[in-house]
Design a protein around this motif. Structure first.
Motif, mmCIF file in Angstrom:
data_model
loop_
_atom_site.group_PDB
_atom_site.id
_atom_site.type_symbol
_atom_site.label_atom_id
_atom_site.label_comp_id
_atom_site.label_asym_id
_atom_site.label_seq_id
_atom_site.Cartn_x
_atom_site.Cartn_y
_atom_site.Cartn_z
ATOM 1 N N ARG A 19 0.834 -1.203 0.000
ATOM 2 C CA ARG A 19 0.000 0.000 0.000
ATOM 3 C C ARG A 19 0.869 1.254 0.000
ATOM 4 N NH1 ARG A 19 -3.043 -1.211 4.048
ATOM 5 N NH2 ARG A 19 -4.782 -2.023 2.829
ATOM 6 N N ASP A 20 1.952 1.212 0.785
ATOM 7 C CA ASP A 20 2.872 2.350 0.815
ATOM 8 C C ASP A 20 3.552 2.538 -0.541
ATOM 9 O OD1 ASP A 20 4.521 4.415 2.285
ATOM 10 O OD2 ASP A 20 6.127 3.044 1.667
ATOM 11 N N LYS A 21 3.949 1.419 -1.165
ATOM 12 C CA LYS A 21 4.591 1.519 -2.474
ATOM 13 C C LYS A 21 3.611 2.046 -3.524
ATOM 14 C CE LYS A 21 8.039 0.618 -4.007
ATOM 15 N NZ LYS A 21 8.710 -0.624 -4.429
ATOM 16 N N LEU A 22 2.348 1.635 -3.438
ATOM 17 C CA LEU A 22 1.343 2.144 -4.370
ATOM 18 C C LEU A 22 1.215 3.660 -4.259
ATOM 19 C CD1 LEU A 22 -1.599 -0.437 -4.254
ATOM 20 C CD2 LEU A 22 -0.233 0.178 -6.254
ATOM 21 N N PHE A 273 -6.119 6.046 -12.044
ATOM 22 C CA PHE A 273 -5.160 5.361 -11.169
ATOM 23 C C PHE A 273 -5.450 5.665 -9.703
ATOM 24 C CE2 PHE A 273 -2.812 5.519 -15.215
ATOM 25 C CZ PHE A 273 -2.413 4.190 -15.316
ATOM 26 N N ASP A 274 -5.852 6.890 -9.420
ATOM 27 C CA ASP A 274 -6.199 7.272 -8.055
ATOM 28 C C ASP A 274 -7.412 6.483 -7.569
ATOM 29 O OD1 ASP A 274 -6.145 8.934 -5.657
ATOM 30 O OD2 ASP A 274 -7.911 9.913 -6.489
ATOM 31 N N GLU A 275 -8.430 6.351 -8.404
ATOM 32 C CA GLU A 275 -9.606 5.547 -8.039
ATOM 33 C C GLU A 275 -9.222 4.105 -7.757
ATOM 34 O OE1 GLU A 275 -13.295 7.718 -10.431
ATOM 35 O OE2 GLU A 275 -12.470 5.832 -11.163
ATOM 36 N N ASN A 276 -8.347 3.542 -8.580
ATOM 37 C CA ASN A 276 -7.934 2.153 -8.373
ATOM 38 C C ASN A 276 -7.355 1.940 -6.981
ATOM 39 O OD1 ASN A 276 -8.723 1.618 -10.974
ATOM 40 N ND2 ASN A 276 -6.671 1.288 -11.785
ATOM 41 N N LEU A 277 -6.558 2.902 -6.518
ATOM 42 C CA LEU A 277 -5.942 2.769 -5.188
ATOM 43 C C LEU A 277 -6.960 2.995 -4.080
ATOM 44 C CD1 LEU A 277 -3.376 2.909 -6.951
ATOM 45 C CD2 LEU A 277 -2.330 4.295 -5.157
ATOM 46 N N GLU A 306 4.368 -1.555 -8.915
ATOM 47 C CA GLU A 306 3.210 -1.882 -8.094
ATOM 48 C C GLU A 306 1.928 -1.283 -8.676
ATOM 49 O OE1 GLU A 306 6.882 -2.235 -5.759
ATOM 50 O OE2 GLU A 306 6.027 -0.565 -6.901
ATOM 51 N N LEU A 307 2.027 -0.059 -9.173
ATOM 52 C CA LEU A 307 0.859 0.588 -9.787
ATOM 53 C C LEU A 307 0.411 -0.182 -11.015
ATOM 54 C CD1 LEU A 307 -0.750 3.341 -9.336
ATOM 55 C CD2 LEU A 307 0.573 4.178 -11.278
ATOM 56 N N VAL A 308 1.358 -0.606 -11.834
ATOM 57 C CA VAL A 308 1.045 -1.357 -13.052
ATOM 58 C C VAL A 308 0.403 -2.697 -12.703
ATOM 59 C CG1 VAL A 308 2.071 -2.545 -15.033
ATOM 60 C CG2 VAL A 308 2.786 -0.212 -14.463
ATOM 61 N N LEU A 309 0.951 -3.400 -11.717
ATOM 62 C CA LEU A 309 0.404 -4.698 -11.327
ATOM 63 C C LEU A 309 -1.003 -4.550 -10.770
ATOM 64 C CD1 LEU A 309 0.782 -7.731 -10.903
ATOM 65 C CD2 LEU A 309 1.881 -7.227 -8.712
ATOM 66 N N HIS A 310 -1.188 -3.573 -9.885
ATOM 67 C CA HIS A 310 -2.513 -3.357 -9.297
ATOM 68 C C HIS A 310 -3.528 -2.976 -10.373
ATOM 69 C CE1 HIS A 310 -5.411 -2.521 -6.195
ATOM 70 N NE2 HIS A 310 -5.536 -1.260 -6.569
ATOM 71 N N ASN A 311 -3.126 -2.131 -11.309
ATOM 72 C CA ASN A 311 -3.992 -1.721 -12.412
ATOM 73 C C ASN A 311 -4.460 -2.917 -13.229
ATOM 74 O OD1 ASN A 311 -5.140 0.439 -14.102
ATOM 75 N ND2 ASN A 311 -3.666 -0.238 -15.631
ATOM 76 N N GLY A 312 -3.588 -3.943 -13.336
ATOM 77 C CA GLY A 312 -3.939 -5.148 -14.084
ATOM 78 C C GLY A 312 -4.946 -6.041 -13.392
ATOM 79 N N THR A 313 -5.281 -5.738 -12.122
ATOM 80 C CA THR A 313 -6.277 -6.530 -11.403
ATOM 81 C C THR A 313 -7.578 -5.748 -11.190
ATOM 82 O OG1 THR A 313 -5.507 -5.846 -9.195
ATOM 83 C CG2 THR A 313 -4.445 -7.771 -10.197
ATOM 84 N N VAL A 314 -7.704 -4.607 -11.869
ATOM 85 C CA VAL A 314 -8.958 -3.850 -11.893
ATOM 86 C C VAL A 314 -9.416 -3.858 -13.349
ATOM 87 C CG1 VAL A 314 -10.105 -1.655 -11.443
ATOM 88 C CG2 VAL A 314 -8.233 -2.411 -9.952
ATOM 89 N N TYR A 315 -10.553 -4.498 -13.613
ATOM 90 C CA TYR A 315 -10.914 -4.845 -14.987
ATOM 91 C C TYR A 315 -11.890 -3.826 -15.579
ATOM 92 C CZ TYR A 315 -8.762 -9.103 -13.322
ATOM 93 O OH TYR A 315 -7.888 -10.005 -12.759
ATOM 94 N N ARG A 316 -11.380 -2.638 -15.821
ATOM 95 C CA ARG A 316 -12.198 -1.625 -16.498
ATOM 96 C C ARG A 316 -12.372 -2.008 -17.963
ATOM 97 N NH1 ARG A 316 -12.386 3.331 -13.667
ATOM 98 N NH2 ARG A 316 -10.921 3.511 -11.925
ATOM 99 N N TRP A 317 -13.529 -1.629 -18.533
ATOM 100 C CA TRP A 317 -13.738 -1.907 -19.951
ATOM 101 C C TRP A 317 -12.887 -0.991 -20.825
ATOM 102 C CZ3 TRP A 317 -15.308 -6.448 -20.591
ATOM 103 C CH2 TRP A 317 -16.174 -7.045 -19.657
#
Length: 505
Positions: A19-22, A273-277, A306-317
């Motif tokens: 979370r800190d790294k994000l 990206f902010d919403e994803n976090l 970390e941002l890229v990895l987390h973004n890949g687990t939020v499945y926006r259209w």
């Protein structure tokens, strides 16, 4: 999610550190945006297509490892289940005869893959959801033997805390449960990438969101799941439900699903990206050694891993993508709306429509998102998925009139959106011959009110009328679909029904 992920257990300290790294990554992204460190405009597009492996009987074949070993090309990769593959086409600059070049490259790549698949008695099928998939095919034991898929499944299952419920009420009603995310593998899509500058990102993303419904109207190709006829494009509800980390109580509280249309128009890529976090807990709290702020302080370009990895687990259209090419960061809009298939020419026609329409919508003096409530755009997407070519959509009135009106989707595409797409492709510098050929495919689908989903459903019902069982009709429809895709004639030209058997003697 394309990076290698090593499976392992996570503890509380892992999540806190992640979370800190994000947050440090998000600050790094904000600084990169403020300092205008991103790549200059290049008009680059990219294409990925998820594929199915089927046997001569039309049934799924769990052989992706064997097929990929024979293909031996980095252009082809694993996907979630053993009957899935993905092909990646190298980025192209929009302009000239780009769509003809893409057609030729894709035909060549798929023909090669098909020859290699034939060595293990399989073939390639481009289709949104394979009609012959059964519940026993979509179980965790059939996930690809890749650490990241195993780990992702384990983490989503743990977050959910109970079986996943699939409840899709369409032409027929499907109601069942799954112990894993494996049903997600039924969804095979086309992903269209467009590299954009930060200053244009919000306009392009908003335009892509507004265009989603029209894409589905003309491109729907997923009417069946587990033997049931559901929505004309059943992938979105299936994808949302099969990856839903929310038990019913969290759904009732309004917690956002990880497969998400969104809830507002944006003003910057940073918003997404902010919403994803803020909204989505980490599924894969794997930390990279890099400190993005230290890298920036020394004049470097951070990976923001970390941002890229987390973004890949939020499945926006329509997903935001941060990436680095040749040492320079860039942003892309990844459009994940369309199903695969039916043919190469259909896929490229869908792509031409999207790239032209998004360009034109993004550059309108009074952008559509200033005149269309976001809730209406989301409702349009659902209506298009449910009804396909027969959908009715809410759209801003033309001319001096204000407000919105409900309109026939085909009429909207034919009369308003296709001319916009034509103007957009012209603005990209696409040659008229390319532009007219591929937009002509979309126009003909509108004229005949047909697409892949309509053909599948009509052919299935013709087979039932001949006395076939549901299972036999779905298998015969799949085999006929596969035969016709090899001709690479667009789906609006396909004859409905199964060919009559040739009499012996």
């Amino acid at each position: 999610m394309g990076e290698k992920v090593v499976a392992g257990q996570f503890d509380l300290s892992d999540r806190n550190r992640y979370r800190d790294k994000l947050q440090r990554c998000l600050k790094g992204l904000e600084r990169l945006l403020d300092e205008k460190r991103f790549d200059r405009p290049k008009n680059l597009m990219g294409l990925e297509i998820e594929l199915n492996l089927v046997g001569s009987d039309g049934m799924p074949r769990m052989l992706n490892a064997q097929v990929l070993e024979r293909i031996a090309s980095r252009d082809f990769q694993t996907e979630l289940a053993m009957f899935n593959l993905e092909v990646n086409i190298a980025p192209h600059r929009l302009g000239g005869r780009v769509f003809d070049r893409l057609t030729e490259e894709l035909r060549t790549s798929l023909a090669y893959a098909d020859r290699k698949a034939a060595e293990v008695d399989a073939s390639i099928a481009m289709i949104g959801i394979l009609p012959t998939l059964g519940r026993d095919d979509l179980v965790s034991s059939n996930l690809s033997d890749v650490d990241r898929y195993t780990l992702l499944n384990d983490q989503i299952v743990a977050a959910r805390g109970e079986d996943f419920r699939l409840d899709i009420d369409g032409v027929e009603h499907l109601n069942c449960t799954s112990k894993s995310i494996a049903p997600e593998a039924a969804c095979t899509s086309v992903q269209l990438h467009l590299q954009v500058t930060p200053g244009r990102f919000a306009d392009v993303w908003n335009a892509a969101q507004a265009a989603c419904a029209a894409q589905i109207v003309v491109g729907a190709n997923s009417p069946f799941l587990f033997g049931r006829e559901l929505w004309r494009e059943s992938r979105p509800p299936l994808f949302q439900q099969s990856t839903d980390t929310r038990p019913p109580e969290l759904q009732a509280q309004g917690v956002r699903p990880r497969t998400w249309f969104g809830e507002r128009w944006i003003s910057s890529a940073y918003d997404l990206f902010d919403e994803n976090l803020r909204y989505f807990p980490a599924l894969l709290p794997i930390c990279d050694e890099e400190d993005p702020l230290d890298v920036l302080a020394t004049g470097g370009v951070p990976k923001l891993a970390e941002l890229v990895l987390h973004n890949g687990t939020v499945y926006r259209w329509n997903r935001p993508v941060y990436d680095i090419a040749d040492g320079v960061p860039h942003l892309r809009v990844e459009n994940r709306v369309l199903p695969a298939g039916p043919t190469v020419i259909d896929v490229i026609a869908n792509a031409a429509f999207y790239y032209g329409l998004v360009r034109a919508l993004a550059e309108e003096p009074r952008p559509v998102w200033t005149r269309l409530p976001f809730e209406a755009a989301a409702a349009n997407f659902d209506a298009a998925c449910r009804y396909g070519i027969d959908a009715r959509l809410t759209w801003p009135r033309r001319g001096r009139y204000s407000g919105t009106a409900e309109v026939d989707a085909v009429g909207l595409v034919r009369d308003e959106l296709l001319p916009l797409a034509e103007a957009g492709l012209t603005a990209w510098g696409v040659e008229p011959a390319d532009r007219d050929l591929y937009l002509g495919v979309i126009e003909e689908r509108c004229r005949r009110r047909t697409n892949g989903a309509e053909w599948q459903a009509a052919t299935f019902h013709r087979a039932l009328e001949k006395g076939m069982s549901r299972e036999a009709a779905l298998a015969a429809t799949t085999r006929r679909y596969r035969e016709l895709t090899l001709l690479n004639e667009p789906v609006h030209t396909w004859p409905v029904g199964l060919p009559e058997p040739v009499p012996l003697g």
